[in-house]
Design a protein around this motif. Structure first.
Motif, PDB file in Angstrom:
ATOM      1  N   UNK A   2      12.414 -30.925 -11.215  1.00 28.05           N
ATOM      2  CA  UNK A   2      12.483 -32.177 -10.447  1.00 28.05           C
ATOM      3  C   UNK A   2      13.930 -32.659 -10.350  1.00 28.05           C
ATOM      4  N   UNK A   3      14.683 -32.503 -11.447  1.00 26.83           N
ATOM      5  CA  UNK A   3      16.085 -32.932 -11.428  1.00 26.83           C
ATOM      6  C   UNK A   3      16.903 -32.066 -10.469  1.00 26.83           C
ATOM      7  N   UNK A   4      16.607 -30.770 -10.441  1.00 23.04           N
ATOM      8  CA  UNK A   4      17.322 -29.872  -9.519  1.00 23.04           C
ATOM      9  C   UNK A   4      17.009 -30.275  -8.070  1.00 23.04           C
ATOM     10  N   UNK A   5      15.742 -30.599  -7.799  1.00 26.65           N
ATOM     11  CA  UNK A   5      15.352 -31.056  -6.460  1.00 26.65           C
ATOM     12  C   UNK A   5      16.102 -32.339  -6.088  1.00 26.65           C
ATOM     13  N   UNK A   6      16.207 -33.232  -7.080  1.00 22.58           N
ATOM     14  CA  UNK A   6      16.933 -34.488  -6.856  1.00 22.58           C
ATOM     15  C   UNK A   6      18.404 -34.196  -6.507  1.00 22.58           C
ATOM     16  N   UNK A   7      18.995 -33.256  -7.208  1.00 25.31           N
ATOM     17  CA  UNK A   7      20.397 -32.917  -6.937  1.00 25.31           C
ATOM     18  C   UNK A   7      20.529 -32.306  -5.545  1.00 25.31           C
ATOM     19  N   UNK A  13      27.321 -37.140 -13.256  1.00 29.35           N
ATOM     20  CA  UNK A  13      27.565 -38.551 -12.934  1.00 29.35           C
ATOM     21  C   UNK A  13      26.894 -38.922 -11.612  1.00 29.35           C
ATOM     22  N   UNK A  14      26.974 -38.034 -10.629  1.00 28.51           N
ATOM     23  CA  UNK A  14      26.320 -38.301  -9.335  1.00 28.51           C
ATOM     24  C   UNK A  14      24.810 -38.430  -9.533  1.00 28.51           C
ATOM     25  N   UNK A  15      24.244 -37.587 -10.398  1.00 29.36           N
ATOM     26  CA  UNK A  15      22.804 -37.665 -10.698  1.00 29.36           C
ATOM     27  C   UNK A  15      22.484 -38.971 -11.430  1.00 29.36           C
ATOM     28  N   UNK A  16      23.306 -39.317 -12.404  1.00 24.51           N
ATOM     29  CA  UNK A  16      23.038 -40.527 -13.204  1.00 24.51           C
ATOM     30  C   UNK A  16      23.268 -41.804 -12.393  1.00 24.51           C
ATOM     31  N   UNK A  17      24.036 -41.678 -11.331  1.00 19.72           N
ATOM     32  CA  UNK A  17      24.272 -42.835 -10.464  1.00 19.72           C
ATOM     33  C   UNK A  17      22.983 -43.287  -9.781  1.00 19.72           C
ATOM     34  N   UNK A  18      22.070 -42.349  -9.548  1.00 24.01           N
ATOM     35  CA  UNK A  18      20.830 -42.689  -8.824  1.00 24.01           C
ATOM     36  C   UNK A  18      19.583 -42.571  -9.704  1.00 24.01           C
ATOM     37  N   UNK A  19      19.756 -42.269 -10.998  1.00 23.32           N
ATOM     38  CA  UNK A  19      18.598 -42.187 -11.902  1.00 23.32           C
ATOM     39  C   UNK A  19      18.879 -43.058 -13.127  1.00 23.32           C
ATOM     40  N   UNK A  41      24.713 -31.402 -21.263  1.00 28.84           N
ATOM     41  CA  UNK A  41      23.293 -31.730 -21.330  1.00 28.84           C
ATOM     42  C   UNK A  41      23.101 -33.207 -21.033  1.00 28.84           C
ATOM     43  N   UNK A  42      22.086 -33.537 -20.235  1.00 25.00           N
ATOM     44  CA  UNK A  42      21.779 -34.949 -19.992  1.00 25.00           C
ATOM     45  C   UNK A  42      20.299 -35.111 -19.736  1.00 25.00           C
ATOM     46  N   UNK A  43      19.762 -36.331 -20.006  1.00 26.89           N
ATOM     47  CA  UNK A  43      18.316 -36.524 -19.913  1.00 26.89           C
ATOM     48  C   UNK A  43      17.817 -36.551 -18.464  1.00 26.89           C
ATOM     49  N   UNK A  44      16.672 -35.890 -18.238  1.00 24.49           N
ATOM     50  CA  UNK A  44      16.093 -35.839 -16.889  1.00 24.49           C
ATOM     51  C   UNK A  44      14.605 -36.188 -16.884  1.00 24.49           C
ATOM     52  N   UNK A  45      14.081 -36.736 -17.982  1.00 24.79           N
ATOM     53  CA  UNK A  45      12.672 -37.117 -17.978  1.00 24.79           C
ATOM     54  C   UNK A  45      12.111 -37.184 -19.385  1.00 24.79           C
ATOM     55  N   UNK A  78      30.396 -36.770  -6.198  1.00 22.83           N
ATOM     56  CA  UNK A  78      29.319 -36.474  -5.256  1.00 22.83           C
ATOM     57  C   UNK A  78      28.813 -35.056  -5.476  1.00 22.83           C
ATOM     58  N   UNK A  79      27.567 -34.835  -5.122  1.00 23.23           N
ATOM     59  CA  UNK A  79      27.000 -33.490  -5.209  1.00 23.23           C
ATOM     60  C   UNK A  79      27.045 -32.780  -3.855  1.00 23.23           C
ATOM     61  N   UNK A  80      27.592 -33.436  -2.868  1.00 24.80           N
ATOM     62  CA  UNK A  80      27.622 -32.849  -1.510  1.00 24.80           C
ATOM     63  C   UNK A  80      28.360 -31.516  -1.509  1.00 24.80           C
ATOM     64  N   UNK A  81      27.625 -30.484  -1.105  1.00 26.52           N
ATOM     65  CA  UNK A  81      28.236 -29.161  -0.996  1.00 26.52           C
ATOM     66  C   UNK A  81      28.416 -28.423  -2.306  1.00 26.52           C
ATOM     67  N   UNK A  82      28.036 -29.033  -3.418  1.00 24.51           N
ATOM     68  CA  UNK A  82      28.155 -28.343  -4.715  1.00 24.51           C
ATOM     69  C   UNK A  82      27.095 -27.246  -4.778  1.00 24.51           C
ATOM     70  N   UNK A  83      27.539 -26.037  -5.087  1.00 22.85           N
ATOM     71  CA  UNK A  83      26.602 -24.899  -5.121  1.00 22.85           C
ATOM     72  C   UNK A  83      26.039 -24.751  -6.534  1.00 22.85           C
ATOM     73  N   UNK A  84      24.739 -24.973  -6.649  1.00 22.03           N
ATOM     74  CA  UNK A  84      24.085 -24.913  -7.964  1.00 22.03           C
ATOM     75  C   UNK A  84      23.153 -23.710  -8.004  1.00 22.03           C
TER      76      UNK A  84
END
Lengths: 95, 495
Positions: free
Chosen positions: B290-295, B478-484, B447-451, B263-269
């Protein structure tokens, strides 16, 4: 800055690299441009900074100096351009 | 698309365990796809179909034993049993030619296997071949390979990035689910970005360098490529951990990379302003933001951070890496292995063999490094670069006091055209501007794809974290890729 032809030849000599005249001219120009770019590091005052050679925090480990099997002689010589008996064969080192 | 190519690593593993197909069938399908697409892509320097089938056969025998004896205990199966992989051609595999993309090692057959590769073999993989690389991993496009460039599967006129371009392109083209890479200044992360796959450069020392042909020994890291964070996690976890044969490998336990419930909950980026510079391709910036906003929507706490010495990473790297390379590559003298050109005396053999065997970029870096280390220039160039390296390392330490990881672009642009930068080394070096700092600081980068950009080329994002925190980066991705589904997109290869 601009490297001279003599400097390029000196570096190639240190690095044991045969270079053609064309390569010398090209590297003279390209290395000068890269070193110019690198000169921006002098903008920073680093007089009180310790250099970093390795990012590892921990000290390097030691182990007992035990005799262990290494590569076999056949393995060691298997990639040699020229080998003879138990040795690498090379042209004369001394005149 | 071939039916096997659509399967994820986990689909393959469960299919093999269930007996839906055998490892030999899976490997044959993979070899057929390689043979169909390789003429267009050129991902391999050395193709090893017999070896792959032999290893797949052994995997099938192991599955058969397991089914007969104790099919309930899946945990006692090797984790990658029967999975086809490619190995970057700078990692030694005993008995298989290892060229490093260089003419000087055209006939080099290593008498031992790299630890990272051995751990994959022990985990049950089938090696399909040794993948293409810039010569000695020096390059950002795979155009410096003496065996010809690799083509980007998303646009065959474009580079796959480099130096691990063969591996990145192979995973993008679904030739194999996993491929190893190495990263000295971005050589996993930048090609992963250009090819739209997930690539992990672990912390310096996390994966053994024993049997990796050395380029920049204080910077080199072994890692890998897969479609997703979950898949690359399994591969890198297999390779990671202490190795007595590499005195710089970390004697630390490797935590589980299990990503269940990540999960990304509470992760400080942290978002470093220095990575959103003028000249960056607008679509790259948009996709990354956009990916940062998604996170953030997924629960991350996003805040600005500063890595103030970022702009100095490029000159620091292009002094330190060539200096280390000039020392490491001194061993290629035509005596014990590698190309030997004839000469009347020993000295002539050195000059002729090295002059004939090394390509232009390798010679350029040897020259640059030799100069930076030479009497009279050492303090001004190499010494100063090592001091500024300290400042770059401190930037990260200070940022990681405030955040768990930083998020930023991988490269200023998407994949460029073959030949576009080959006449201007400095322009090529600028491709590495966002990836070099992680190597200088030794921190992990994922590194992972975001668009995609308007041309349909993939855009990647990079996460960097504190030393040995690969698991945090993998969980966030993984949390990002779970929803994209960017990482699920495939190039059209109906060629």
């Amino acid at each position: 800055m601009s490297l001279t032809q003599a400097e390029v030849e000196h570096i190639a000599q240190l690095a044991r690299l045969d270079l053609t005249e064309e390569e010398k001219a090209r590297y003279r120009e390209q290395l000068s441009a890269i070193l110019d770019y690198a000169a921006r590091l002098r903008e920073l005052d680093t007089s009180h900074i310790t250099p970093t050679a390795s990012v590892l925090a921990a000290s390097l480990p030691l182990r007992e100096d035990e005799v262990r099997p290494g590569l076999s002689l056949q393995d060691v010589l298997s990639n040699a351009p020229q080998a003879e008996e138990r040795q690498f064969r090379v042209p004369p080192v001394l005149e | 698309m071939d039916s096997f190519a659509a399967l994820s690593l986990f689909d393959m593993l469960s299919g093999l365990r269930r007996g839906d197909f055998s490892a030999v069938e899976l490997t044959r399908a993979c070899l057929a796809r390689v043979e169909r697409l390789e003429p267009a892509l050129h991902t391999l320097i050395t193709y090893t179909p017999e070896l792959a089938l032999e290893q797949a056969g052994a995997a099938d025998r192991r599955y058969a034993e397991w089914r007969r004896d104790d099919p309930s205990a899946a945990w006692n199966l090797p984790p990658l049993l029967g999975i086809p992989v490619m190995i970057k051609d700078v990692l030694c595999l005993k008995g298989v030619r290892t060229t490093c993309g260089s003419k000087i090692l055209e006939n080099f057959i290593p008498p031992y296997t790299a630890t990272a590769v051995q751990r994959l073999l022990d985990a049950g993989v089938a090696v399909v071949g040794k993948s293409n690389t810039d010569e000695y991993a020096m390059g950002s496009s795979t155009e410096n390979s003496a065996y010809g460039p690799t083509h980007n599967p998303w646009d065959l006129q474009r580079v796959p990035g480099g130096s691990s371009g063969g591996s990145a392109a192979a995973v993008a083209a679904r030739l194999v689910p996993l491929a190893t890479g190495t990263d000295t200044g971005g050589s996993i992360r930048q090609p992963a970005s250009y090819c739209g796959v997930t690539g992990l450069k672990p912390t310096y020392g996390r994966v053994s360098r024993y049997g990796l042909v050395a380029y920049g020994s204080s910077l080199d890291a072994v890692g890998g490529f897969a479609r997703s964070a979950a898949e690359v996690a399994l591969m890198v976890h297999t390779m990671a951990g202490h190795d007595p044969l590499d005195s710089t490998s970390a004697a630390l336990p490797v935590p589980s990379y299990g990503l269940e419930g990540a999960s990304l909950k509470g992760v400080r980026i942290g978002v470093p302003a220095e990575y959103f510079i003028e000249g960056i391709q607008p679509e790259v910036e948009q996709a990354v933001r956009a990916a940062i906003t998604q996170m953030e929507r997924l629960g991350a706490a996003v805040q600005p951070v500063s890595l103030p010495h970022t702009a100095y990473a490029l000159p620091v790297y292009y002094l330190i890496a060539p200096a280390e390379a000039s020392a490491n590559l001194a061993r290629y003298d035509g005596v014990r292995f590698g190309l030997r050109e004839s000469g009347d005396a020993m000295w002539d053999v050195f000059f002729h063999s090295r002059g004939a065997g090394f390509g232009p970029e390798v010679k350029r870096r040897i020259m640059l490094g030799t100069y930076a280390l030479s009497a009279g220039y050492y303090d001004a160039y190499y010494g100063q670069a090592q001091k500024v390296r300290t400042l770059i390392k401190q930037d990260f330490e200070q940022a990681f006091d405030m955040v768990d990881m930083v998020a930023c672009p991988v490269a200023p642009s998407t994949a460029f055209k073959l030949g576009e930068h080959t006449d201007d080394p400095l322009a090529m070096y600028l491709e590495d501007v966002f990836t070099l700092p992680a190597n200088l600081a030794g921190v992990p980068g994922l590194t992972f794809p975001v668009g995609f950009d308007a041309r349909g080329l993939p855009v990647g994002m990079q996460l960097m974290g504190p030393h040995y925190k690969e698991d945090s980066l993998l969980r966030a991705a993984h949390a990002y890729q779970h929803v994209t589904d960017w990482h699920m997109r495939s190039p059209d290869l109906s060629i």
